[in-house]
Design an enzyme around this catalytic site. Structure first.
Site, mmCIF file in Angstrom:
data_model
loop_
_atom_site.group_PDB
_atom_site.id
_atom_site.type_symbol
_atom_site.label_atom_id
_atom_site.label_comp_id
_atom_site.label_asym_id
_atom_site.label_seq_id
_atom_site.Cartn_x
_atom_site.Cartn_y
_atom_site.Cartn_z
ATOM 1 N N TYR A 1 38.989 56.888 48.370
ATOM 2 C CA TYR A 1 38.146 56.808 47.178
ATOM 3 C C TYR A 1 37.130 55.673 47.169
ATOM 4 O O TYR A 1 36.349 55.555 46.262
ATOM 5 C CB TYR A 1 39.010 56.748 45.901
ATOM 6 C CG TYR A 1 40.073 55.650 45.903
ATOM 7 C CD1 TYR A 1 39.729 54.339 45.562
ATOM 8 C CD2 TYR A 1 41.399 55.932 46.222
ATOM 9 C CE1 TYR A 1 40.691 53.345 45.549
ATOM 10 C CE2 TYR A 1 42.369 54.933 46.215
ATOM 11 C CZ TYR A 1 42.008 53.643 45.871
ATOM 12 O OH TYR A 1 42.954 52.656 45.865
ATOM 13 N N ARG B 1 40.303 43.854 44.314
ATOM 14 C CA ARG B 1 41.580 44.177 44.959
ATOM 15 C C ARG B 1 41.274 44.511 46.417
ATOM 16 O O ARG B 1 40.813 45.602 46.724
ATOM 17 C CB ARG B 1 42.213 45.373 44.241
ATOM 18 C CG ARG B 1 43.680 45.615 44.568
ATOM 19 C CD ARG B 1 44.126 46.969 44.067
ATOM 20 N NE ARG B 1 43.625 48.013 44.930
ATOM 21 C CZ ARG B 1 43.340 49.264 44.544
ATOM 22 N NH1 ARG B 1 43.486 49.614 43.287
ATOM 23 N NH2 ARG B 1 42.881 50.151 45.408
ATOM 24 N N HIS C 1 46.243 49.673 46.052
ATOM 25 C CA HIS C 1 46.888 49.454 44.753
ATOM 26 C C HIS C 1 48.338 49.027 44.969
ATOM 27 O O HIS C 1 48.796 48.030 44.439
ATOM 28 C CB HIS C 1 46.824 50.739 43.915
ATOM 29 C CG HIS C 1 47.768 50.751 42.765
ATOM 30 N ND1 HIS C 1 47.608 49.912 41.670
ATOM 31 C CD2 HIS C 1 48.898 51.463 42.524
ATOM 32 C CE1 HIS C 1 48.600 50.127 40.804
ATOM 33 N NE2 HIS C 1 49.388 51.060 41.309
#
Lengths: 363, 324
Positions: free
Chosen positions: A273, A260, A264
């Site tokens: 993160y 990805r 998100h």
């Protein structure tokens, strides 16, 4: 305790690949694909166009025109490769990120935008496209796909279902129940898991100790890991799995190993993160660049072709943007419509009362 | 006319539905060879085959989720949840998908899925086998929620539920499964969304559904000996609610007691009390009173007779109403 779940950029040996990140065609003992030059160019065009739609959608969200957008950036090959393996009779059950598969099923991209703009929670006719509505609850649609496949079995249809989900979804009970049901009913279903390495902020080792495709063997059907950034390999592997399903050989789990590249959703901030280095490493495996390199090196396309596709993408982006901005808000009575198929006295009463109440402001 | 138990009446209704429409399927845990733990589906697999009467894996979410998929393919699945307390693993599929998918599709999708749930206590069962979860589902828009109370209704209601294009949560009063009554297998029955006055009366309206209808009828018979003429209304449908019949009844009698096994707090009786108070305010001689389970989990079965509203607890509420 931690376990190696291979979530990094190192390519595990099991990966099916037909086109390297550098654009070299390679052989695989179990999977091969014969495509005309025109077909490869067409796949390239698909990849570029869906990335452009995605880019436009992200921009529209940033400009306040969409409430949210779930970007497919980086997952174009997994979606186009698998999506182009489908026949018209096959049925697809997507998550909310399958904009590339929707493209393959001729769903108007503006209808996808409408969902994220908030004009409806769906908006297209699943039966018209054999492409079900986006499902937002993680993993729920895997059971719907298996049930639909059980219906195909009962109808004697020469078709399969394919259901999309992510690495995070593999922890859901519904996905595991779907594996069991598909297995014991030998349902004609292909489980297409896009392992994009991240479930929002949680890396794969939060979900699994083993590579995801290996889960399948415990349920009693084959699992295969494919290079999810390789459109040719995704097409070849999915074609085979769908063919097996249609021929009565039951389910397959495909793990498309991808990344990805974006957040998100537009509400997410990946810098909290994950390291930027990881993204940089995956950029070298970009799903579009390798097809472009392959076409170019093998003189299967010239500069004029690439310019034409880019121009088409720009026109598409403009068209999608324009139509998104003019999407009308639904009228207030839409709240009360389609809740039930048959009559419902209370909803009728509430609608009448509310419309009368609203009309009071117009006097 | 045929004498049938309530369980057999549902069985006959399912059989008729399956004969009428080849798309009707029965699915659930142990519904095939065993005929279900209450034998409601007894003999159906033998007669309709394993493709139409499906013994499923032991996974309630899977039952509802795959039923949705089958419905999307044009089938009309009738799912059995073995016991009330086991519906919760399926609650996600029921609430987020079954109830909402038709709206999500702007009406393109219809989901004619029936979820049969044996509910209520009184059979001396272990935990999770005696619950009354109806309010969870009446609170979810998109579902029709009904409860049968007697064999004749059970026979027609299950057929109507299967025939309709909306998802239906179909509650069956498990302690009444073995009650027998005359059933006219040719009669069409009252429409699914209509309430029924099962005993006319002039002094007070008892509202009930499922297992409590019989209890209320017994209470009304006992009250008659004391000179009170109670009307008993069987709701049959909880969502939608037949407010016309209920309102008319309460306006006539001026008093109303609602009875259900579920806890009174936030129970379905609260909705009835509020609606009827709004509609019948000037006709009421007393507040609408509720009698039901306590605000506790369902107790161990040696205590269930204290927990379940019985004839005396219903009549106690009737006395309180008349005391106003």
């Amino acid at each position: 305790m931690t376990a190696d779940a291979s979530h990094g950029v190192d390519t595990p040996p099991e990966l099916v690949q037909l086109l390297t990140p550098e654009g070299e065609r390679v052989e695989h003992p179990d999977y091969d694909i014969e495509l005309t030059e025109e077909e490869v160019r067409s796949l390239y065009r698909d990849l570029v166009l869906v990335r452009r739609i995605d880019l436009e959608a992200v921009a529209l969200q940033r400009q306040g025109e969409l409430g949210l957008w779930a970007s497919l950036l980086g997952q174009e090959a997994a979606q186009i490769g698998s999506g182009r393996a489908l026949t018209d009779a096959d049925m697809v059950f997507p998550t909310y990120r399958e904009h590339g598969v929707a493209w393959c099923r001729d769903v108007d991209p503006v209808k996808l935008l409408g969902l994220f703009r908030g004009v409806s929670n769906g908006g297209w006719d699943p039966a018209e496209h054999n492409f079900h509505l986006y499902t937002i609850v993680i993993g729920s649609q895997t059971l719907h796909a298996v049930g639909y496949a059980m219906g195909l079995q009962r109808d004697g249809a020469e078709a399969a279902t394919m259901v999309y989900f992510g690495d995070g979804a593999t922890s859901q009970g519904d996905v595991n129940e779907a594996f069991i049901w598909a297995s014991v009913t030998n349902a004609p279903v292909v489980f297409f898991c896009q392992n994009n390495q991240w479930a929002i902020s949680e890396p794969l080792e939060r979900q699994s100790r083993i590579p995801l495709y290996k889960r399948a063997s415990g349920f009693g059907f084959p699992g295969v890991r494919v290079d999810g950034n390789d459109v040719l390999a995704c097409l070849a592997v999915t074609r085979q799995a769908l063919r097996n399903a249609r021929e009565g050989q039951g389910p397959t789990l495909i793990e498309a190993f991808t990344y990805r590249m974006g957040a998100h959703t537009t509400s997410d901030d990946p810098s909290r993160y994950r390291l930027a280095d990881e993204l940089e490493a995956w950029k070298l495996k970009d799903p579009i660049e390798r097809v472009k390199a392959y076409l170019f090196k093998n003189r299967l396309a010239d500069q004029e072709f690439f310019e034409k596709v880019d121009a088409e993408a720009d026109a598409l982006g403009k068209d999608v943007r324009g139509r998104c901005l003019t999407l009308p808000d639904p009228p207030p009575e839409a709240i009360f419509q389609n809740v039930y198929a048959g009559p419902h006295a209370l909803i009728d009463e509430e609608r009448e009362q509310f419309l009368t109440y609203l009309a009071g402001f117009e006097r | 006319m045929t004498t049938l138990t309530l369980a057999k009446a549902i069985n006959e209704g399912l059989r008729r539905s399956m004969e009428d429409n080849a798309k009707v399927l029965v699915m659930g845990e142990d519904v095939g060879k065993l005929g279900g733990v209450f034998r409601v589906t007894d003999g159906l697999q033998k007669d309709f085959g394993e493709d139409r009467v499906i013994d499923t894996p032991l996974a309630e979410s899977g039952i509802i989720g795959t039923a949705i998929g089958l419905a999307l393919r044009g089938y009309r699945p009738v799912c059995e949840i073995q016991f009330d307390g086991f519906v919760f693993p399926a609650a996600d599929q029921i609430i987020t998908q079954l109830a909402k998918m038709p709206l999500r599709s702007l009406g393109k999708i219809k989901l004619p899925v029936v979820v049969r749930i044996p509910f209520g206590g009184g059979i001396g069962a272990v935990e999770h086998h005696s619950e009354s979860p109806e309010a969870y589902f009446t609170h979810t828009a998109g579902l029709r929620v009904v409860a049968c109370s007697n064999p004749a209704d059970a026979y027609t209601m299950i057929q109507d539920a299967v025939r309709g294009d909306d998802p239906v949560i179909f509650f069956e009063p498990k302690r009444r499964y073995w009650d027998k009554a005359e059933v006219d297998l040719g009669a069409p029955g009252l429409p699914l969304d209509r309430a029924k006055i099962v005993r006319p009366g002039a002094d007070l309206t008892l509202l009930a559904y499922g297992p409590m209808v019989k209890t209320c009828l017994e209470a009304a018979a006992a009250a008659e000996e004391e000179g009170r003429d109670l009307e008993v209304v069987d709701l049959r449908s909880l969502n939608p609610l037949d407010l016309e019949v209920l309102t008319d009844s309460v306006r006539r009698t001026g008093r109303c007691v609602v009875a259900h096994e579920a806890p009174v707090f936030s129970g379905f009786g609260a909705e009835l009390a509020a609606r009827l108070t709004e509609r019948c305010f000037y006709h009421l001689e007393a507040p609408v009173l509720r009698v039901g389970g306590f605000s506790t989990p369902y107790p161990p079965s040696r205590l269930e007779d204290y927990y379940l509203p019985d004839l005396d607890r219903v009549l106690d509420a009737v006395d309180r109403s008349f005391a106003y």
